[in-house]
Design an enzyme around this catalytic site. Structure first.
Site, PDB file in Angstrom:
ATOM      1  CD  GLU A  29      -4.081  -8.794   2.960  1.00 44.16           C
ATOM      2  OE1 GLU A  29      -4.140  -7.723   3.596  1.00 44.16           O
ATOM      3  OE2 GLU A  29      -3.470  -8.920   1.881  1.00 44.16           O
ATOM      4  NE  ARG A  30      -9.577  -9.253  -1.509  1.00 42.74           N
ATOM      5  CZ  ARG A  30      -9.580  -9.205  -2.830  1.00 42.74           C
ATOM      6  NH1 ARG A  30     -10.154 -10.181  -3.525  1.00 42.74           N
ATOM      7  NH2 ARG A  30      -9.017  -8.190  -3.471  1.00 42.74           N
ATOM      8  N   GLY A  76      -3.594   3.510  -1.925  1.00 44.50           N
ATOM      9  CA  GLY A  76      -4.616   2.816  -1.164  1.00 44.50           C
ATOM     10  C   GLY A  76      -4.884   1.436  -1.745  1.00 44.50           C
ATOM     11  CB  SER A  77      -8.034  -0.333  -2.479  1.00 41.25           C
ATOM     12  OG  SER A  77      -8.411  -0.392  -1.118  1.00 41.25           O
ATOM     13  NE  ARG A 119     -25.472  -2.466  34.713  1.00 38.13           N
ATOM     14  CZ  ARG A 119     -26.304  -1.647  35.360  1.00 38.13           C
ATOM     15  NH1 ARG A 119     -27.054  -2.102  36.350  1.00 38.13           N
ATOM     16  NH2 ARG A 119     -26.394  -0.382  35.016  1.00 38.13           N
ATOM     17  CD  GLN A 127     -40.088 -10.320  23.441  1.00 42.17           C
ATOM     18  OE1 GLN A 127     -40.647  -9.306  23.034  1.00 42.17           O
ATOM     19  NE2 GLN A 127     -40.712 -11.473  23.612  1.00 42.17           N
ATOM     20  N   GLY A 171      -6.813  -4.415   3.961  1.00 43.63           N
ATOM     21  CA  GLY A 171      -6.842  -5.561   3.059  1.00 43.63           C
ATOM     22  C   GLY A 171      -7.823  -5.409   1.916  1.00 43.63           C
ATOM     23  CB  THR A 187       1.031  -4.563   9.964  1.00 36.70           C
ATOM     24  OG1 THR A 187      -0.256  -3.970   9.759  1.00 36.70           O
ATOM     25  CG2 THR A 187       1.057  -5.229  11.336  1.00 36.70           C
ATOM     26  CB  THR A 231      -0.929   0.012   1.227  1.00 36.73           C
ATOM     27  OG1 THR A 231      -1.711  -1.171   1.213  1.00 36.73           O
ATOM     28  CG2 THR A 231      -1.845   1.215   1.216  1.00 36.73           C
TER      29      THR A 231
END
Length: 389
Positions: free
Chosen positions: A243-244, A133-134, A269, A280, A364, A160, A128
């Site tokens: 990856e997806r 970007g994509s 709680r 409900q 991704g 990353t 990237t």
């Protein structure tokens, strides 16, 4: 249903890995979330246990196991309250290392894949770019051949492990005039002159190191070309399906964790004289989300089973990520709401899960891009074949 895919050996692995995570990782998560740095010792511990080699060849120190061991690996990483830590681990094991294994020659596999499996080297995949970007084909980073070297210039972003990686797997244009037909893949050591990495400040995934990287006349040996010159785009596309699916599995796992946590909270709680799991409207909301998550999980498992058999599942993987990340976001939004004011407090896991989950429909390949890819396949009847066999 799960017994269709998971054997007793799988379940033993899940128990063992879960125990490892709670003993070796969980005690450090809060520190890593605050500092944004995952200490090196944990990578070595993952390596010593063989967790980086789950689906890699035995000849390089891997275990060469089926993909459902990887599914377990991914699912359990999502259940320790840090998608950032999980991202750093799987980006190394399944983004950078996938390319080493698929396109690296024997020297690269011995010098980089082997120590990556043992946890002695950390890798990052650099595709990237700030202006792309994509749009992978629109990348501007170049690699120019000069004698027995390539000279790399350009920049990458949202990478990353970009700061503390030992090596990068870099996509760059070797023939810019050919567009996506002129992209190549390179192995680049991070200590080379001309490389600078700047850590980015993110909304979520705080434990992971995400960087913008600049390459200024970086010289690498010509032998660091991975695979065939100018064939990098098909290599990238080939691995996108996996990856997806990884991101789809991550999504259903973190949503499942959020739902389980919230249902337990609701059982304790009290409001208006009873526990809130008796109301409900709240019960039905949680059931709707649990149903959607289970649908995603079953679909994701089926796609993984086909991928494990060698089938090309680009459509199914794209559908899986598109749907699972949306379902996870919706479920976690509702789970946070169920906790009321406590859901907004950092000491409860939903605040972090809420931030971390928002990356799912972006990283991704954005959901918008995935919808267009699916439109071409479903509406325009475009048929994609494996780029590399």
């Amino acid at each position: 249903m799960h017994s269709i895919y998971f054997t007793e050996e799988h379940q033993l692995f899940r128990a063992s890995f879960r125990d490892f995570l709670h003993k070796e990782v969980v005690p450090h998560i809060e520190k890593w979330e605050k500092t944004g740095t995952i200490e090196r010792f944990i990578w070595k511990k993952f390596g010593e246990m063989g967790f980086f080699g789950i689906n890699y060849p035995e000849v390089y120190g891997g275990m060469q196991l089926d993909l459902f061991y990887t599914v377990i690996f991914l699912e359990e990483l999502q259940k320790i309250k840090s998608s950032g830590f999980a991202a750093a681990i799987w980006a190394h094991a399944y983004l950078a290392m996938t390319h080493l294994n698929a396109e690296g020659d024997e020297r690269i596999k011995q010098d980089y894949l082997v120590p990556s499996i043992t946890g002695d080297k950390i890798g990052a995949l650099c595709v990237t770019e700030p202006f792309g970007g994509s749009d992978v084909a629109g990348m501007r980073t170049t690699a120019t051949k000069s004698g027995d070297k390539y000279i790399i210039n350009g920049s990458k972003t949202f990478i990353t492990n970009g700061v503390y990686a030992d090596y990068y797997v870099v996509a760059a244009k070797t023939k810019p005039e050919l567009g996506n037909k002129g992209i190549s893949i390179f192995l680049v050591d991070t200590n080379l002159k001309g490389i600078s990495a700047t850590k980015l400040d993110k909304l979520g995934w705080r434990a992971s190191d995400t960087a913008e990287i600049a390459f200024d006349n970086v010289e690498i040996p010509a032998e660091n070309l991975m695979g065939e010159a100018d064939n990098g785009f098909p290599y990238i596309m080939q691995h996108f399906a996996f990856e997806r699916l990884i991101m789809a599995i991550n999504a259903h796992a973190r949503a499942e964790y959020a739902i389980d946590y919230t249902i337990e909270y609701m059982s304790q709680r009290e409001a208006f004289g009873t526990t809130i799991n008796k109301f409900q409207a709240l019960r039905h909301t949680m059931v709707e989300h649990a149903t959607e998550v289970e649908h995603c999980k079953i679909f994701n498992y089926a796609a993984i089973a086909r991928l494990d058999k060698g089938e090309y599942v680009v459509k199914e993987a794209t559908m899986a990520k598109l749907k699972s990340t949306k379902v996870a976001d919706d479920a976690i939004y509702s789970c946070l709401q169920m906790l009321g004011g406590y859901g907004y407090m950092e000491e409860y896991p939903l605040a972090r899960l809420f931030r971390d989950s928002r990356l799912g429909p972006i990283g991704g390949g954005t959901s918008e891009i995935l919808r267009e890819i699916l439109s071409k396949m479903i509406i325009d009847k475009q048929h994609y074949k494996p780029a590399v066999k």
